[in-house]
Motif scaffolding. Sequence first.
Motif, PDB file in Angstrom:
ATOM      1  N   LYS A   1       0.844  -1.179   0.000  1.00  0.00           N
ATOM      2  CA  LYS A   1       0.000   0.000   0.000  1.00  0.00           C
ATOM      3  C   LYS A   1       0.884   1.235   0.000  1.00  0.00           C
ATOM      4  O   LYS A   1       1.843   1.321   0.762  1.00  0.00           O
ATOM      5  CB  LYS A   1      -0.916  -0.011   1.213  1.00  0.00           C
ATOM      6  CG  LYS A   1      -1.928   1.084   1.178  1.00  0.00           C
ATOM      7  CD  LYS A   1      -2.963   0.883   2.250  1.00  0.00           C
ATOM      8  CE  LYS A   1      -4.029   1.944   2.107  1.00  0.00           C
ATOM      9  NZ  LYS A   1      -5.089   1.766   3.076  1.00  0.00           N
TER      10      LYS A   1
ATOM     11  N   ASP B   1       0.864   8.425   0.688  1.00  0.00           N
ATOM     12  CA  ASP B   1       1.491   9.681   0.319  1.00  0.00           C
ATOM     13  C   ASP B   1       1.044  10.806   1.241  1.00  0.00           C
ATOM     14  O   ASP B   1       0.948  11.940   0.842  1.00  0.00           O
ATOM     15  CB  ASP B   1       1.222  10.020  -1.145  1.00  0.00           C
ATOM     16  CG  ASP B   1      -0.254  10.145  -1.463  1.00  0.00           C
ATOM     17  OD1 ASP B   1      -0.561  10.631  -2.547  1.00  0.00           O
ATOM     18  OD2 ASP B   1      -1.089   9.769  -0.640  1.00  0.00           O
TER      19      ASP B   1
ATOM     20  N   ASN C   1      -1.655  10.082 -18.823  1.00  0.00           N
ATOM     21  CA  ASN C   1      -2.958   9.442 -18.882  1.00  0.00           C
ATOM     22  C   ASN C   1      -3.435   9.137 -17.463  1.00  0.00           C
ATOM     23  O   ASN C   1      -2.981   8.185 -16.829  1.00  0.00           O
ATOM     24  CB  ASN C   1      -2.856   8.162 -19.710  1.00  0.00           C
ATOM     25  CG  ASN C   1      -4.183   7.473 -19.907  1.00  0.00           C
ATOM     26  OD1 ASN C   1      -5.103   7.647 -19.122  1.00  0.00           O
ATOM     27  ND2 ASN C   1      -4.264   6.677 -20.956  1.00  0.00           N
ATOM     28  N   THR C   2      -4.358   9.942 -16.970  1.00  0.00           N
ATOM     29  CA  THR C   2      -4.843   9.802 -15.600  1.00  0.00           C
ATOM     30  C   THR C   2      -5.485   8.448 -15.363  1.00  0.00           C
ATOM     31  O   THR C   2      -5.302   7.844 -14.299  1.00  0.00           O
ATOM     32  CB  THR C   2      -5.849  10.924 -15.273  1.00  0.00           C
ATOM     33  OG1 THR C   2      -5.247  12.177 -15.578  1.00  0.00           O
ATOM     34  CG2 THR C   2      -6.245  10.918 -13.814  1.00  0.00           C
ATOM     35  N   ASP C   3      -6.228   7.962 -16.332  1.00  0.00           N
ATOM     36  CA  ASP C   3      -6.877   6.659 -16.175  1.00  0.00           C
ATOM     37  C   ASP C   3      -5.842   5.546 -16.000  1.00  0.00           C
ATOM     38  O   ASP C   3      -6.003   4.655 -15.163  1.00  0.00           O
ATOM     39  CB  ASP C   3      -7.775   6.342 -17.372  1.00  0.00           C
ATOM     40  CG  ASP C   3      -8.979   7.264 -17.440  1.00  0.00           C
ATOM     41  OD1 ASP C   3      -9.398   7.784 -16.380  1.00  0.00           O
ATOM     42  OD2 ASP C   3      -9.503   7.463 -18.548  1.00  0.00           O
ATOM     43  N   LYS C   4      -4.770   5.602 -16.781  1.00  0.00           N
ATOM     44  CA  LYS C   4      -3.715   4.588 -16.690  1.00  0.00           C
ATOM     45  C   LYS C   4      -3.019   4.661 -15.328  1.00  0.00           C
ATOM     46  O   LYS C   4      -2.730   3.631 -14.701  1.00  0.00           O
ATOM     47  CB  LYS C   4      -2.705   4.776 -17.828  1.00  0.00           C
ATOM     48  CG  LYS C   4      -1.620   3.737 -17.878  1.00  0.00           C
ATOM     49  CD  LYS C   4      -2.174   2.394 -18.267  1.00  0.00           C
ATOM     50  CE  LYS C   4      -1.057   1.391 -18.464  1.00  0.00           C
ATOM     51  NZ  LYS C   4      -1.540   0.055 -18.741  1.00  0.00           N
ATOM     52  N   VAL C   5      -2.773   5.884 -14.857  1.00  0.00           N
ATOM     53  CA  VAL C   5      -2.134   6.061 -13.549  1.00  0.00           C
ATOM     54  C   VAL C   5      -3.016   5.480 -12.453  1.00  0.00           C
ATOM     55  O   VAL C   5      -2.536   4.763 -11.567  1.00  0.00           O
ATOM     56  CB  VAL C   5      -1.835   7.551 -13.275  1.00  0.00           C
ATOM     57  CG1 VAL C   5      -1.379   7.771 -11.837  1.00  0.00           C
ATOM     58  CG2 VAL C   5      -0.783   8.070 -14.241  1.00  0.00           C
ATOM     59  N   ASN C   6      -4.312   5.752 -12.516  1.00  0.00           N
ATOM     60  CA  ASN C   6      -5.230   5.211 -11.511  1.00  0.00           C
ATOM     61  C   ASN C   6      -5.297   3.690 -11.574  1.00  0.00           C
ATOM     62  O   ASN C   6      -5.395   3.012 -10.545  1.00  0.00           O
ATOM     63  CB  ASN C   6      -6.622   5.823 -11.672  1.00  0.00           C
ATOM     64  CG  ASN C   6      -6.646   7.273 -11.253  1.00  0.00           C
ATOM     65  OD1 ASN C   6      -5.854   7.699 -10.423  1.00  0.00           O
ATOM     66  ND2 ASN C   6      -7.537   8.033 -11.844  1.00  0.00           N
ATOM     67  N   GLU C   7      -5.228   3.143 -12.785  1.00  0.00           N
ATOM     68  CA  GLU C   7      -5.228   1.689 -12.959  1.00  0.00           C
ATOM     69  C   GLU C   7      -3.989   1.061 -12.315  1.00  0.00           C
ATOM     70  O   GLU C   7      -4.075   0.046 -11.623  1.00  0.00           O
ATOM     71  CB  GLU C   7      -5.267   1.371 -14.460  1.00  0.00           C
ATOM     72  CG  GLU C   7      -5.304  -0.085 -14.812  1.00  0.00           C
ATOM     73  CD  GLU C   7      -5.269  -0.296 -16.321  1.00  0.00           C
ATOM     74  OE1 GLU C   7      -4.536  -1.191 -16.768  1.00  0.00           O
ATOM     75  OE2 GLU C   7      -5.960   0.441 -17.045  1.00  0.00           O
TER      76      GLU C   7
ATOM     77  N   LYS D   1      -2.133   2.447  -9.905  1.00  0.00           N
ATOM     78  CA  LYS D   1      -2.242   2.618  -8.449  1.00  0.00           C
ATOM     79  C   LYS D   1      -3.105   1.524  -7.834  1.00  0.00           C
ATOM     80  O   LYS D   1      -2.772   0.967  -6.784  1.00  0.00           O
ATOM     81  CB  LYS D   1      -2.844   3.982  -8.117  1.00  0.00           C
ATOM     82  CG  LYS D   1      -1.893   5.123  -8.189  1.00  0.00           C
ATOM     83  CD  LYS D   1      -2.617   6.394  -7.755  1.00  0.00           C
ATOM     84  CE  LYS D   1      -1.710   7.582  -7.702  1.00  0.00           C
ATOM     85  NZ  LYS D   1      -2.442   8.785  -7.243  1.00  0.00           N
ATOM     86  N   ALA D   2      -4.224   1.229  -8.484  1.00  0.00           N
ATOM     87  CA  ALA D   2      -5.124   0.200  -7.973  1.00  0.00           C
ATOM     88  C   ALA D   2      -4.450  -1.169  -7.985  1.00  0.00           C
ATOM     89  O   ALA D   2      -4.577  -1.941  -7.029  1.00  0.00           O
ATOM     90  CB  ALA D   2      -6.415   0.162  -8.792  1.00  0.00           C
TER      91      ALA D   2
END
Length: 99
Positions: free
Chosen positions: A2, A5, A59-65, A67-68
């Motif tokens: 986990k 930040d 690409n915000t979506d890729k970054v969130n993917e 992170k998840a």
Amino acid sequence: MKINDSIKKSADLGIGAPQNRSGKAVDKAGVEKTPSDNVTLSTQARALAGQSGDKGVFNTDKVNEIKAAIANGTFQVDAQRIADGLIDTVKDLISTRKG
């Protein structure tokens, strides 16, 4: 694994940031940070920022993917791809230095 930040989020409060002897947050040059510090972009910098368009810098979506995937332990690193990229970068650096 986990990722936490919370230190980044609280940096403006001086928590986790370098401090001087009086306990006040300082930047790399040792200058005290205050909540009133401001940054102003030049006209040229604002124009360059506007050229990135609606896509943004990443690409915000890729970054969130990603992170998840890291948060739930399913993110896998492709060591071969990273090694190939490092070798390509070194080759580029060597060729530009010779030229």
